[in-house]
Design an enzyme around this catalytic site. Structure first.
Site, mmCIF file in Angstrom:
data_model
loop_
_atom_site.group_PDB
_atom_site.id
_atom_site.type_symbol
_atom_site.label_atom_id
_atom_site.label_comp_id
_atom_site.label_asym_id
_atom_site.label_seq_id
_atom_site.Cartn_x
_atom_site.Cartn_y
_atom_site.Cartn_z
ATOM 1 N N LYS A 80 0.862 -1.069 -0.058
ATOM 2 C CA LYS A 80 0.265 0.072 -0.041
ATOM 3 C C LYS A 80 0.792 1.129 0.017
ATOM 4 O O LYS A 80 2.029 1.235 0.457
ATOM 5 C CB LYS A 80 -0.859 0.106 1.396
ATOM 6 C CG LYS A 80 -2.288 0.714 1.320
ATOM 7 C CD LYS A 80 -3.174 -0.019 0.484
ATOM 8 C CE LYS A 80 -4.344 0.966 0.458
ATOM 9 N NZ LYS A 80 -5.650 0.267 0.095
ATOM 10 N N GLY A 177 -20.725 6.759 4.875
ATOM 11 C CA GLY A 177 -19.839 6.955 3.685
ATOM 12 C C GLY A 177 -20.468 6.565 2.450
ATOM 13 O O GLY A 177 -20.531 5.594 2.017
ATOM 14 N N VAL A 178 -20.815 7.638 1.636
ATOM 15 C CA VAL A 178 -21.519 7.161 0.382
ATOM 16 C C VAL A 178 -20.521 7.991 -0.799
ATOM 17 O O VAL A 178 -21.088 8.881 -1.746
ATOM 18 C CB VAL A 178 -22.949 7.717 0.312
ATOM 19 C CG1 VAL A 178 -23.953 6.813 1.131
ATOM 20 C CG2 VAL A 178 -23.244 9.190 0.941
ATOM 21 N N GLY A 179 -19.546 7.484 -0.587
ATOM 22 C CA GLY A 179 -18.487 7.847 -1.635
ATOM 23 C C GLY A 179 -18.556 7.065 -2.769
ATOM 24 O O GLY A 179 -19.453 6.379 -3.543
ATOM 25 N N VAL A 181 -17.626 3.656 -3.320
ATOM 26 C CA VAL A 181 -18.230 2.368 -3.170
ATOM 27 C C VAL A 181 -19.602 2.651 -2.470
ATOM 28 O O VAL A 181 -20.355 1.805 -2.996
ATOM 29 C CB VAL A 181 -17.100 1.528 -2.026
ATOM 30 C CG1 VAL A 181 -17.769 -0.103 -1.993
ATOM 31 C CG2 VAL A 181 -15.840 1.503 -2.795
ATOM 32 N N TYR A 183 -21.948 4.726 -2.729
ATOM 33 C CA TYR A 183 -23.091 4.907 -3.567
ATOM 34 C C TYR A 183 -23.405 3.645 -4.441
ATOM 35 O O TYR A 183 -24.706 3.291 -4.441
ATOM 36 C CB TYR A 183 -22.436 6.048 -4.798
ATOM 37 C CG TYR A 183 -23.232 6.320 -5.917
ATOM 38 C CD1 TYR A 183 -24.517 6.959 -5.723
ATOM 39 C CD2 TYR A 183 -23.302 5.330 -7.041
ATOM 40 C CE1 TYR A 183 -25.675 7.003 -6.900
ATOM 41 C CE2 TYR A 183 -24.098 5.607 -8.017
ATOM 42 C CZ TYR A 183 -25.373 6.058 -7.910
ATOM 43 O OH TYR A 183 -26.362 6.462 -9.051
#
Ligand code: NAD
Length: 345
Positions: A80, A177-179, A181, A183
């Site tokens: 990472k 969190g609706v970013g 992924v 969404y």
């Protein structure tokens, strides 16, 4: 500041500190383990409060990638990268060119891709300096829809295991969190008839899921205490901790965020409370599975492999019950077995 004695150091093979004066790049690349193949894992760009916070993140995230890639059946190791900078930085070209040069110096032991704060277009810039990147436009592309598919199927596996039902219709599911992924996850859940309660710190993303999927919006601090069946953490890590666990009403925690448990003992606490936890690196492997098809991209083959996340999770849940262990512990053991076997072969 220390690396070898760091609480999150786990026999990482290589930890590289990258600096480029001209662009201002400050990055850390961690190659955790390459027993199964070159290390592959995304690059996160974040306003870390300290270098130590960034080191902790990259050490934990790269280890998670080794385990994730192993359990997903991929011939890839774990690594990472983190870039210490404001993710909303607009002047990105010089930064990602410098990042590309830094990756290139590792000679193919680490392949990068997008993660939080980084988009496919950033990785396209890095690709001008190095071939060691994945998730490119025109190849496997944005991994988020595949991560969302795997997470959706993982939620279904958890519901099947705990309640014996195949459908999510009528279930209440909270999504933090609706970013990228979050969404697509909301889309799958809405299409199956689940009721959504969502939160985010970005109003436009919230408005979109409220309008398109009828999601109810709550404040970030109120998401944990919602009366829901499933809590899906899809923002940042360590949201399952001493402060949030007592608030939880959900009997299932299953979401796409990496490193959801602040500490191992928080997995034990969930188990004691009868909360079924879908180990994060198992349920969120869809994106990296899609990236693994980069060189000879085939959407149907990728989807079929992502769908296996459902069976892997059912196996982990059953073994955890049979042996009275946490699901996280069982997943770690299964992954370690695969990684150790690759070292011996
Ligand atoms: P993203 O940046 O697109 O979305 C994250 C969302 O969380 C953003 O909308 C952001 O505003 C929101 N957020 C940040 N802090 C918050 C807070 N305190 N409360 C509520 N919302 C908050 O990232 P993403 O690509 O959707 O990834 C989400 C998570 O899933 C991350 O942990 C990432 O590491 C993990 N993950 C992503 C992928 C992928 O394919 N993108 C794959 C595996 C794991």
């Amino acid at each position: 500041m220390t690396v070898f004695n760091h609480v999150s150091f786990d026999d990482h093979e290589n930890v590289v500190f990258c600096h480029d004066k001209q662009s201002g790049l400050k990055a850390i690349i961690a190659v955790h383990n390459t027993n199964l193949g070159p290390a592959v894992g995304g690059c996160r760009m974040w306003n870390y409060n300290s270098d130590d916070e960034a080191i902790n993140d990259v050490l934990r995230l790269s280890r998670g990638m080794t385990y994730k890639n192993a359990l997903a059946g991929l011939t890839m190791g774990g690594g990472k990268a983190v870039i210490i900078a404001d993710p909303k930085t607009t002047d990105r070209e010089a930064l990602f060119l410098a990042f590309g040069r830094a990756i290139n110096k590792l000679g193919g032991t680490y392949y990068s891709a997008e993660d939080v704060g980084v988009s496919t277009s950033d990785i396209m810039i890095a690709n001008r300096e190095t071939p060691y990147v994945a998730g490119l436009e025109g190849k496997s592309g944005d991994p988020s829809p595949y991560t969302a598919l795997g997470t959706y199927l993982g939620i279904k596996a958890a519901v099947k295991h705990q309640r014996g039902v195949d459908s999510l219709k009528g279930l209440k599911i909270s999504v933090q969190g609706v970013g990228h992924v979050g969404y697509y996850l909301c889309k799958h859940l809405h299409e199956e008839g689940a009721e959504l309660i969502v939160t985010d710190i970005h109003q436009a993303s919230l408005d979109k899921v409220a309008t398109e999927f009828g999601a109810k919006i709550v404040a970030p601090e109120d998401i944990y205490a919602q009366e829901v069946d499933v809590y899906a953490p899809c923002a940042l890590g360590a949201t399952i901790n001493d402060t949030t666990i007592p608030l939880l009403k959900a009997s299932i925690v299953a979401g796409c965020a990496n490193n959801q448990l602040a500490e191992v003992r928080h997995g034990e606490k969930l188990k004691q409370m009868g909360v079924l936890y879908a180990p994060d690196y198992v349920i969120n492997a869809g994106g990296i599975i899609n990236v693994s098809f980069e060189s000879d991209y085939d959407a149907a083959k990728s989807t079929a492999k992502v769908e296996k996340i459902y069976d892997t999770l059912l196996q982990i849940f059953s073994k955890a019950d049979e042996e009275n262990r946490t699901t996280a512990d069982v997943a770690d053991e299964m992954a370690k077995h695969i990684i150790d076997a690759a070292a011996k072969s």
